[in-house]
Design a protein around this motif. Structure first.
Motif, short mmCIF file in Angstrom:
data_model
loop_
_atom_site.label_atom_id
_atom_site.label_comp_id
_atom_site.label_asym_id
_atom_site.label_seq_id
_atom_site.Cartn_x
_atom_site.Cartn_y
_atom_site.Cartn_z
N GLN A 27 -44.21 -71.38 22.04
CA GLN A 27 -44.73 -71.81 20.75
C GLN A 27 -45.66 -70.75 20.14
OE1 GLN A 27 -47.68 -75.03 20.68
NE2 GLN A 27 -47.93 -74.79 22.91
N PHE A 28 -46.14 -69.83 20.97
CA PHE A 28 -47.03 -68.78 20.49
C PHE A 28 -46.27 -67.50 20.13
CE2 PHE A 28 -49.74 -71.58 22.98
CZ PHE A 28 -50.84 -71.73 22.15
N ALA A 29 -44.97 -67.49 20.36
CA ALA A 29 -44.17 -66.30 20.06
C ALA A 29 -43.84 -66.22 18.57
CB ALA A 29 -42.87 -66.34 20.87
N ALA A 43 -49.19 -73.25 34.53
CA ALA A 43 -49.45 -73.97 33.27
C ALA A 43 -50.95 -74.11 33.02
CB ALA A 43 -48.77 -75.33 33.30
N ALA A 44 -51.70 -74.39 34.09
CA ALA A 44 -53.14 -74.54 33.95
C ALA A 44 -53.80 -73.22 33.54
CB ALA A 44 -53.75 -75.04 35.26
N ILE A 45 -53.32 -72.12 34.12
CA ILE A 45 -53.85 -70.81 33.77
C ILE A 45 -53.54 -70.50 32.30
CG2 ILE A 45 -53.55 -68.31 34.13
CD1 ILE A 45 -53.16 -68.94 37.12
N PHE A 46 -52.30 -70.76 31.90
CA PHE A 46 -51.92 -70.48 30.51
C PHE A 46 -52.73 -71.33 29.54
CE2 PHE A 46 -49.33 -70.94 26.67
CZ PHE A 46 -49.06 -69.61 26.38
N ASP A 47 -52.95 -72.58 29.87
CA ASP A 47 -53.70 -73.48 28.99
C ASP A 47 -55.12 -72.97 28.75
OD1 ASP A 47 -53.96 -76.08 27.57
OD2 ASP A 47 -55.47 -76.45 29.13
N LYS A 48 -55.70 -72.30 29.76
CA LYS A 48 -57.08 -71.82 29.64
C LYS A 48 -57.18 -70.43 29.02
CE LYS A 48 -58.70 -74.56 33.60
NZ LYS A 48 -59.27 -74.50 34.98
N LEU A 49 -56.04 -69.78 28.82
CA LEU A 49 -56.10 -68.46 28.21
C LEU A 49 -56.61 -68.57 26.78
CD1 LEU A 49 -52.70 -66.83 29.30
CD2 LEU A 49 -54.96 -66.40 30.26
N PRO A 50 -57.43 -67.63 26.35
CA PRO A 50 -57.88 -67.65 24.94
C PRO A 50 -56.71 -67.35 24.01
CG PRO A 50 -58.61 -65.65 26.04
CD PRO A 50 -58.04 -66.52 27.10
N ASP A 51 -56.80 -67.79 22.79
CA ASP A 51 -55.73 -67.56 21.82
C ASP A 51 -55.50 -66.07 21.58
OD1 ASP A 51 -55.27 -70.23 21.56
OD2 ASP A 51 -56.29 -70.46 19.63
N SER A 52 -56.53 -65.25 21.80
CA SER A 52 -56.37 -63.81 21.60
C SER A 52 -55.32 -63.23 22.55
CB SER A 52 -57.71 -63.10 21.81
OG SER A 52 -58.18 -63.32 23.14
N ILE A 53 -55.13 -63.86 23.70
CA ILE A 53 -54.10 -63.43 24.64
C ILE A 53 -52.77 -64.11 24.31
CG2 ILE A 53 -53.32 -63.55 27.05
CD1 ILE A 53 -56.15 -63.13 27.95
N LYS A 54 -52.82 -65.40 24.04
CA LYS A 54 -51.58 -66.15 23.77
C LYS A 54 -50.85 -65.64 22.54
CE LYS A 54 -53.24 -70.54 25.74
NZ LYS A 54 -53.64 -71.94 25.42
N SER A 76 -34.28 -61.50 19.05
CA SER A 76 -33.37 -62.57 19.48
C SER A 76 -33.07 -62.54 20.97
CB SER A 76 -32.06 -62.52 18.68
OG SER A 76 -31.52 -61.21 18.69
N ALA A 77 -33.06 -61.34 21.58
CA ALA A 77 -32.83 -61.27 23.03
C ALA A 77 -33.98 -61.94 23.78
CB ALA A 77 -32.66 -59.83 23.48
N PHE A 78 -35.20 -61.74 23.30
CA PHE A 78 -36.37 -62.40 23.90
C PHE A 78 -36.23 -63.91 23.80
CE2 PHE A 78 -40.45 -64.47 23.01
CZ PHE A 78 -41.17 -64.18 24.17
N TRP A 79 -35.86 -64.41 22.63
CA TRP A 79 -35.69 -65.85 22.44
C TRP A 79 -34.51 -66.38 23.24
CZ3 TRP A 79 -38.47 -69.75 20.60
CH2 TRP A 79 -39.60 -69.45 19.85
N GLY A 80 -33.49 -65.56 23.41
CA GLY A 80 -32.31 -66.00 24.14
C GLY A 80 -32.63 -66.45 25.56
N TYR A 81 -33.58 -65.77 26.18
CA TYR A 81 -33.92 -66.14 27.55
C TYR A 81 -34.58 -67.51 27.62
CZ TYR A 81 -32.57 -61.80 29.83
OH TYR A 81 -31.84 -60.76 30.36
N SER A 82 -35.27 -67.91 26.57
CA SER A 82 -35.86 -69.26 26.60
C SER A 82 -34.76 -70.32 26.62
CB SER A 82 -36.78 -69.47 25.38
OG SER A 82 -36.03 -69.59 24.17
N ALA A 123 -40.70 -77.94 29.55
CA ALA A 123 -42.05 -78.16 29.03
C ALA A 123 -42.88 -76.89 29.03
CB ALA A 123 -42.75 -79.25 29.85
N ILE A 124 -42.89 -76.16 30.15
CA ILE A 124 -43.74 -74.96 30.21
C ILE A 124 -43.14 -73.84 29.36
CG2 ILE A 124 -42.68 -73.94 32.29
CD1 ILE A 124 -45.56 -73.09 33.09
N ILE A 125 -41.81 -73.79 29.28
CA ILE A 125 -41.18 -72.77 28.43
C ILE A 125 -41.56 -73.00 26.98
CG2 ILE A 125 -38.97 -71.88 27.58
CD1 ILE A 125 -37.83 -72.54 30.37
#
Length: 380
Positions: A242-244, A201-212, A252-258, A235-237
């Protein structure tokens, strides 16, 4: 959702299954024929090629499919799809996507051609014993009676983007990737190394928006997170998803896994219906994902209904039988497991015994073989 129900896969002695390929029995067709000069209709030729690709991948997954690749055709398609691709980049682009395709398909086994969706051949496979489906984007041509089919792109149905998309996703964000913890999560997943959720979660939080906000990179990070984190939290999911892009039938298959990882059965069923419709309701291996998740949610009747629908369409899929049977045993559903055990033996003309379940939980296996339900069928 990483628990025994979804991850404990049956490793049966495959000597028992010699000749029981998950690719259905078909009319023999000479291999390595990506072109044809006969009188097949375009649809018949495309279906023939899809079947042939699946058979070739099953024989040699690391290189066989390149018989349907053509450098000039793929680069022409790439230039039309990605206007930023320069002539000077052609060689690096082609090498990159070829390597990515090879690395992706070499992890898979038990290939099967299921049908056609638009300009895509739909193939089923198992990646690390987990059911998956892949779309091979093709181009068909016919000149003076000479028919030809070429693969120009590919995509796993549960991913947001295609294989060719990855080139620019990584190239345009190379500096941001190198200066973040992105690679650490990817490499941990590839090595099968667990990571603490707070660390990810900490790594993801620090990623630039260009990656997210880059769909390919976001997909790779999310799937790597699912591999490295044991039981990812809602929470982490939610933080990552939220950036998808918003839910559509195509993703929908991608979202289904969430929803699956968050144990939201009703939402998962909704996205699964969208995904199945997007695949023209073909009974691909993606359908088996819903069967396993339904079992985990104790939706036994729904799981049985969906498994029967799948196996009636794909009766030669020995791996599907094995996975479903092992999960029933793991959950202590002895009556249902006995029925599948008997069906498996009859379908493939084998006689499984307790020793064939050596890789499974032995207490649960013993409980199954000692159950009244099993003893009843063993007397038949």
């Amino acid at each position: 959702m990483k628990n025994q129900t979804l991850t404990a896969m049956l490793i049966i002695l495959f000597a028992l299954l010699s000749g029981c390929q998950s690719t259905a029995k078909k009319q023999a067709i000479p291999l390595n024929k990506s072109e044809h000069t006969g009188q097949l209709s375009s649809l018949a030729f495309i279906h023939q090629q899809g079947q042939l690709i699946a058979e070739s991948l099953e024989k040699d997954s690391t290189s066989a499919a390149f018989n349907w690749w053509n450098r000039a055709t793929l680069l022409t398609y790439a230039h039309n799809t990605y206007p930023d691709l320069t002539d000077a980049e052609e060689e690096s682009f082609y090498r990159f996507v070829r390597t990515k395709f090879k690395n992706q398909v070499k992890q898979a086994q038990y290939w099967r051609f299921d049908g056609v969706q638009g300009d895509n051949l739909v193939l089923s496979t198992y990646i690390s014993d987990m059911p998956a489906a892949i779309l091979l984007n093709y181009q068909y041509s016919e000149v003076a009676g000479h028919q030809q089919l070429r693969i120009v792109d590919w995509q796993l149905v549960h991913h947001l983007t295609s294989g060719l998309d990855a080139y620019f996703a990584y190239l345009h964000n190379a500096d941001a990737i190198a200066n973040s913890g992105f690679i650490k999560v990817i490499q941990s997943a590839r090595a099968g190394q667990a990571m603490d959720e707070q660390q990810v979660a900490a790594i993801f939080d620090k990623l630039p928006d260009s990656i997210k906000t880059e769909p390919t990179l976001l997909t790779d990070f999310i799937w790597s997170s699912f591999v490295t984190i044991d039981e990812p939290s809602t929470a982490i999911i939610d933080t990552m998803y939220q950036f998808a892009p918003m839910l559509t039938p195509k993703n929908s298959a991608f979202w289904g896994y969430s929803y699956m990882y968050k144990n939201e059965m009703s939402q998962y069923q909704y996205t699964r219906e969208l995904a199945m419709a997007n695949l023209n309701n073909l009974q691909t291996n993606y359908a088996m994902v819903g069967v396993l998740y339904a079992l985990q949610q104790n939706e036994v009747e729904y799981a049985q209904q969906e498994f029967m629908r799948y196996i009636q369409s794909q009766p030669h899929d020995a791996m599907a039988y094995a996975i479903y049977l092992n999960n029933l045993i793991d959950l202590g559903l002895h009556q249902q497991a006995s029925d599948i055990f008997q069906a498996f033996n009859l379908q493939f003309d084998v006689k499984l015994n307790q020793q064939d379940f050596a890789e499974s939980d032995q207490q649960k296996v013993a409980a199954f073989f000692n159950s009244p339900a099993f003893k009843q069928i063993s007397q038949l």
